[in-house]
Design an enzyme around this catalytic site. Structure first.
Site, PDB file in Angstrom:
ATOM      1  N   THR A  28       0.852  -1.202   0.000  1.00  0.00           N
ATOM      2  CA  THR A  28       0.000   0.000   0.000  1.00  0.00           C
ATOM      3  C   THR A  28       0.883   1.246   0.000  1.00  0.00           C
ATOM      4  O   THR A  28       1.962   1.242   0.591  1.00  0.00           O
ATOM      5  CB  THR A  28      -0.908  -0.023   1.247  1.00  0.00           C
ATOM      6  OG1 THR A  28      -1.827  -1.111   1.111  1.00  0.00           O
ATOM      7  CG2 THR A  28      -1.709   1.267   1.385  1.00  0.00           C
ATOM      8  N   SER A  30       2.031   5.128  -2.278  1.00  0.00           N
ATOM      9  CA  SER A  30       2.243   5.644  -3.633  1.00  0.00           C
ATOM     10  C   SER A  30       3.277   4.829  -4.413  1.00  0.00           C
ATOM     11  O   SER A  30       3.156   4.673  -5.631  1.00  0.00           O
ATOM     12  CB  SER A  30       2.667   7.111  -3.563  1.00  0.00           C
ATOM     13  OG  SER A  30       3.836   7.257  -2.782  1.00  0.00           O
ATOM     14  N   ASP A  83       6.307  -4.047  -1.236  1.00  0.00           N
ATOM     15  CA  ASP A  83       5.651  -2.962  -0.505  1.00  0.00           C
ATOM     16  C   ASP A  83       6.626  -1.799  -0.336  1.00  0.00           C
ATOM     17  O   ASP A  83       7.840  -1.978  -0.436  1.00  0.00           O
ATOM     18  CB  ASP A  83       5.201  -3.481   0.873  1.00  0.00           C
ATOM     19  CG  ASP A  83       4.072  -2.659   1.473  1.00  0.00           C
ATOM     20  OD1 ASP A  83       3.786  -1.555   0.958  1.00  0.00           O
ATOM     21  OD2 ASP A  83       3.478  -3.103   2.475  1.00  0.00           O
ATOM     22  N   GLY A  84       6.089  -0.631  -0.072  1.00  0.00           N
ATOM     23  CA  GLY A  84       6.911   0.539   0.207  1.00  0.00           C
ATOM     24  C   GLY A  84       7.292   0.591   1.678  1.00  0.00           C
ATOM     25  O   GLY A  84       7.026  -0.335   2.448  1.00  0.00           O
ATOM     26  N   LYS A  96       6.943   1.391   8.861  1.00  0.00           N
ATOM     27  CA  LYS A  96       5.855   1.439   7.897  1.00  0.00           C
ATOM     28  C   LYS A  96       4.588   1.918   8.599  1.00  0.00           C
ATOM     29  O   LYS A  96       4.520   1.976   9.808  1.00  0.00           O
ATOM     30  CB  LYS A  96       5.610   0.043   7.296  1.00  0.00           C
ATOM     31  CG  LYS A  96       6.662  -0.320   6.255  1.00  0.00           C
ATOM     32  CD  LYS A  96       6.363  -1.639   5.543  1.00  0.00           C
ATOM     33  CE  LYS A  96       4.992  -1.757   4.965  1.00  0.00           C
ATOM     34  NZ  LYS A  96       4.664  -0.707   3.977  1.00  0.00           N
ATOM     35  N   GLY A  97       3.604   2.264   7.782  1.00  0.00           N
ATOM     36  CA  GLY A  97       2.313   2.656   8.345  1.00  0.00           C
ATOM     37  C   GLY A  97       1.967   4.105   8.124  1.00  0.00           C
ATOM     38  O   GLY A  97       0.925   4.574   8.604  1.00  0.00           O
ATOM     39  N   GLU A 105      -0.438  -4.968   6.236  1.00  0.00           N
ATOM     40  CA  GLU A 105       0.878  -5.083   5.594  1.00  0.00           C
ATOM     41  C   GLU A 105       1.771  -6.058   6.366  1.00  0.00           C
ATOM     42  O   GLU A 105       2.494  -6.856   5.765  1.00  0.00           O
ATOM     43  CB  GLU A 105       1.554  -3.708   5.533  1.00  0.00           C
ATOM     44  CG  GLU A 105       0.906  -2.779   4.526  1.00  0.00           C
ATOM     45  CD  GLU A 105       1.459  -1.354   4.564  1.00  0.00           C
ATOM     46  OE1 GLU A 105       1.401  -0.691   3.531  1.00  0.00           O
ATOM     47  OE2 GLU A 105       1.931  -0.914   5.630  1.00  0.00           O
TER      48      GLU A 105
END
Ligand code: 5RP
Length: 232
Positions: A28, A30, A83-84, A96-97, A105
């Site tokens: 999730t 950009s 994932d980013g 993350k988050g 995630e």
């Protein structure tokens, strides 16, 4: 290159890692959105994969791209998650988050044999913690949970503000699971493993954004080209 082109470059490299028949975790944010777009293009070209989205936003995008979706109930073991991240250190430890999807995630990453992080080079840090650490909590007992987190941070030597994340309408931001997020503005996290262990024991804390021992590789896009870290 601007940030968007860098993110796209990392995402396209990650899309090239995907092989026919793979079971994928779809991240999730950009940067992950560029990956889902690149994957969609390959699917329309005949690639046969199945994906588990880590948020309702990613689910919507993946459906529009024509990517076949599944759940962790139907497909509990995944081959690769892409994932980013908000921060990544030299040991592939992550924060993350930032997009609020940390719970799904982390569940998806933990169900994957490999997790490859894609990011522009600005996400690489010497020490985690400049980015506020997201801590997902249940709305019930919010103030008591907030105080317990503050005490745990204190004991861990990580002082800083705990701010309830707001939504665009001014109310509390709610995750896909209906939880709230407290963002811990710590500045630096000297002992991520100890902090993660302390947060995990607090009733009311659903999950936190420290991803430790989950990422197996990273693709970082810089103006000088792609840097690959770990196993990609
Ligand atoms: C969402 C995330 C994202 O991966 C993280 O916030 C990075 O997002 P972006 O690629 O937009 O910078 O953890 O919960």
């Amino acid at each position: 290159m601007n940030a968007e082109s860098l993110k796209r470059a990392a995402a396209e490299r990650a899309a090239a890692l995907v092989a026919n028949g793979m079971r994928l975790g779809l991240g999730t944010g950009s940067t992950a959105a560029h990956f889902v777009a690149a994957l969609g293009e390959r699917v329309r070209g005949g690639l046969n994969v199945v994906g588990v989205p880590t948020s309702e936003a990613t689910r919507g995008q993946a459906e529009r791209e024509g990517i076949r979706l599944t759940t962790l109930d139907e497909t509990p073991e995944l081959d690769l998650t892409v994932d980013g991240a908000d921060e990544i250190d030299g040991s592939l430890r992550l924060i993350k988050g930032g997009g609020g999807a940390l719970l799904r995630e982390k569940i998806v990453a933990a169900a994957s044999r490999r997790m490859v992080v894609i990011a522009d080079g600005s996400k690489r840090v010497e020490r985690l913690g400049r980015f506020p650490l997201p801590i997902e909590v249940v709305p019930f007992g919010l103030e008591a949970t907030r105080r317990a987190i503050a005490r745990a941070l204190d004991r861990n030597g990580s002082r800083g503000d705990l701010r309830l994340r707001s939504a665009a309408n001014g109310g509390p931001f709610a995750t896909d699971g209906g939880h709230f997020i407290l963002d811990a503005h710590l500045g630096r996290i000297d002992a991520p493993e100890a902090l993660a262990a302390a947060l995990a024991t607090i009733p009311g804390v659903v999950e936190h954004g420290l991803f430790l021992g989950l990422a197996t590789g990273a693709i970082l896009a810089t103006d000088d080209g792609l840097i690959e870290v770990g196993a990609v």
